[in-house]
Design an enzyme around this catalytic site. Structure first.
Site, PDB file in Angstrom:
ATOM      1  N   ASP A 319       0.823  -1.210   0.000  1.00 52.88           N
ATOM      2  CA  ASP A 319       0.000   0.000   0.000  1.00 52.88           C
ATOM      3  C   ASP A 319       0.857   1.259   0.000  1.00 52.88           C
ATOM      4  O   ASP A 319       2.026   1.244   0.355  1.00 52.88           O
ATOM      5  CB  ASP A 319      -0.905   0.017   1.236  1.00 52.88           C
ATOM      6  CG  ASP A 319      -0.097   0.004   2.532  1.00 52.88           C
ATOM      7  OD1 ASP A 319       0.813  -0.832   2.644  1.00 52.88           O
ATOM      8  OD2 ASP A 319      -0.369   0.846   3.419  1.00 52.88           O
ATOM      9  N   GLU A 320       0.247   2.348  -0.415  1.00 54.62           N
ATOM     10  CA  GLU A 320       0.807   3.700  -0.315  1.00 54.62           C
ATOM     11  C   GLU A 320       2.243   3.781  -0.818  1.00 54.62           C
ATOM     12  O   GLU A 320       3.141   4.295  -0.129  1.00 54.62           O
ATOM     13  CB  GLU A 320       0.717   4.192   1.141  1.00 54.62           C
ATOM     14  CG  GLU A 320      -0.716   4.306   1.643  1.00 54.62           C
ATOM     15  CD  GLU A 320      -0.794   4.821   3.070  1.00 54.62           C
ATOM     16  OE1 GLU A 320      -1.679   5.657   3.356  1.00 54.62           O
ATOM     17  OE2 GLU A 320       0.030   4.391   3.907  1.00 54.62           O
ATOM     18  N   VAL A 321       2.479   3.304  -2.011  1.00 52.07           N
ATOM     19  CA  VAL A 321       3.829   3.279  -2.580  1.00 52.07           C
ATOM     20  C   VAL A 321       4.025   4.499  -3.479  1.00 52.07           C
ATOM     21  O   VAL A 321       3.386   4.607  -4.530  1.00 52.07           O
ATOM     22  CB  VAL A 321       4.072   1.973  -3.369  1.00 52.07           C
ATOM     23  CG1 VAL A 321       5.484   1.972  -3.948  1.00 52.07           C
ATOM     24  CG2 VAL A 321       3.859   0.762  -2.464  1.00 52.07           C
TER      25      VAL A 321
END
Length: 526
Positions: A319-321
């Site tokens: 997530d949230e890369v």
């Protein structure tokens, strides 16, 4: 010995419970599938004991014995029991006979957790009877039985009221999880064990351990021993032996431990011990996609995980890369050009390669929903997509043929202190999923206790009682769930007080998450 103070003496007529609104006289949480009860009482014998006549389960690892000992501990924990007065044997509940049909104590996803609990008004030498497919169903039955026991202030003894009881029960979903985060703040081992104990009271069965993140890497990894240089301090760490202890402790309570290794983002702390994992000293996240050492290290970590964390799933984050670091770093940019990748394709490459490594160690993979949103058709077909960003994701995931776990942040994130227990109770994992074959792809749900503002001082009151509201949603059959949260408020309030009496710092219901009592008054009015 001790027990909780509850008023006794109310007489109930025998009923068969069919619907959600006939349950006002029952203080059981989560509500079982089927309940019959009467209006008789029995005292617990001083020598209340465990029998296993007719059981195939030999309890070589002591799971049932330990569970029974814990039962006695919690039902005698809040008042001194007096046995100096003689009671007729016909009025004594002498013990409990547990029959388990499986010889195995393997704990995995989708094991049979069903049970039947019978307590007769007379006959059978006044023994409570539990029948279960597995020892873990029997543990759930013990939890239910513990809520039927009360301290009688007149006799100063433990009693079971509303006998005879016939309870038949099974969970609605096989995955009923709670996430704890030990990277944003370290959680001491005793506190993690307390959380596990309280999960068992509510029949949650997966501890999702978000072990590492950007801020800290507190876990020992023998294959790469400098990783835990990224811990906050030398004392805020977990050895592999401690991790194994957590897994063993949880198993004895019927709880699987899901380990998470969040890649490629959320990993700055990895580079404290191994700076070659960073794209550069000035650009430290996500992990370097161009460096073979990155994947060698992930392989080593997952190899070490597989020796401790034996749940069939591992969580690989995803997530949230923010991939801009890769393009800003000249050598990685050159590698991207050589591979013919843009940043999005490199993100896909990283996630899919990490999945293959996990599969090689015998795991099935859970990823946060961004992986599905970005390249869902490319994911390993056994991938479980973990929803968190919002509603409607589970519906899209199962239509694509993948499995899903629901944790949408608007309703099931415990660190959102504005979210009320009513929101937790009414959040439905199968919203707009009506086809039975698609419903089966929803493994269940999970409430998430992210740790930015949580440490050992406030974790319990932030989790409870809101997590209990979600626990009933995940355990109780849909037709028994209340349509309106206010119909279960008194019963949930009772469970919250029960948690307090068992030493769990559960907050009042009167307000959103982690509130203090407003004014003096009874626990049952907060």
């Amino acid at each position: 010995m001790i027990w909780q103070s509850l008023f006794l003496g109310v007489t109930f007529q025998f009923i068969l419970v069919f619907g959600a609104y006939d349950l006002k006289n029952l203080n059981i949480w989560p509500m079982p599938e089927s309940v019959e009860y009467g209006n008789t009482s029995l005292f617990l014998s001083k020598d209340f004991h465990l029998k296993t006549n007719g059981s195939k389960y030999l309890d070589a690892s002591g799971i049932l014995k330990d569970g029974f000992t814990r039962l006695l501990d919690v039902i005698t924990a809040n008042n001194v029991i007096e046995f100096n007065s003689k009671v007729d044997d016909s009025l004594l509940l002498q013990g409990m006979n547990v029959v388990i049909h499986s010889e195995s104590d393997e704990l995995q996803y989708d094991i049979d957790e069903s049970y039947t609990l019978l307590i007769h008004a007379n006959g059978n030498q006044n023994y409570a009877e539990i029948e279960a497919a597995t020892v873990y169903g029997a543990l759930h039955a013990l939890q239910t039985f513990s809520q039927l026991c009360h301290f009688n202030f007149k006799s100063r003894k433990l009693v079971v009221t509303q006998i005879p009881w016939t309870i038949t029960d099974r969970p609605r979903f096989s995955y009923r999880g709670l996430l704890i985060d030990t990277s944003r703040h370290y959680q001491p081992l005793p506190m993690i064990k307390k959380v596990i104990d309280s999960m068992a009271y509510a029949k949650l069965n997966v501890l999702h351990w978000h072990i590492v993140d950007t801020q800290a890497f507190p876990l020992e990894i023998p294959s790469f021993p400098k990783l835990w240089d990224g811990a906050y301090s030398s004392s805020e760490r977990y050895t592999m032996a401690a991790a194994a202890e957590i897994v063993s402790y949880a198993k004895k309570r019927g709880i699987n431990v899901l380990a998470e290794l969040d890649v490629p983002g959320h990993a700055v702390s990895w580079g404290v011990g191994y700076p070659e994992l960073w794209p550069s000293k000035n650009c430290t996240e996500p992990l370097d996609v161009s460096n073979e050492f990155t994947f060698k290290l992930i392989n080593g970590v997952l190899s070490d995980f597989s020796k401790i964390f034996n749940y069939k799933f591992v969580h690989l984050g995803g997530d949230e890369v923010d991939t801009s670091c890769w393009s800003f770093t000249p050598r990685i940019k050159k590698w991207l050009e050589k591979q013919g990748f843009n940043e999005s394709q490199a993100y896909e490459y990283f996630v899919l390669r990490a999945q293959k490594i996990a599969v090689s160690h015998g795991y099935e993979v859970i990823n946060w929903e961004e992986t599905f949103n970005s390249f869902g058709s490319k994911l390993d077909r056994k991938t479980v997509v973990h929803n968190w960003l919002g509603s409607g994701v589970a519906e899209r995931v199962v239509k694509a043929g993948l499995r899903c776990i629901v944790s949408n942040q608007d309703s099931w994130y415990l660190d959102h202190l504005d979210a009320t227990w009513q929101q937790f109770y009414t959040n439905e994992p199968l919203t707009n999923i009506t086809e039975p074959k698609l419903q089966k792809l929803v493994l269940g749900g999970e409430v998430c206790m992210w740790g930015e503002h949580i440490d050992g001082s406030d974790i319990e009151q932030t989790i409870w009682p809101r997590a209990a509201a979600a626990a009933e949603r995940l355990w109780t059959s849909f037709d028994k769930l209340a349509k309106k949260p206010e119909d279960v408020m008194t019963r949930l309030m009772h469970f919250r007080c029960l948690l307090n009496q068992r030493g769990v710092a559960a907050a009042p219901l009167d307000g959103p998450g982690r509130v203090a009592p407003i004014e003096p008054g009874s626990c049952y009015a907060q």
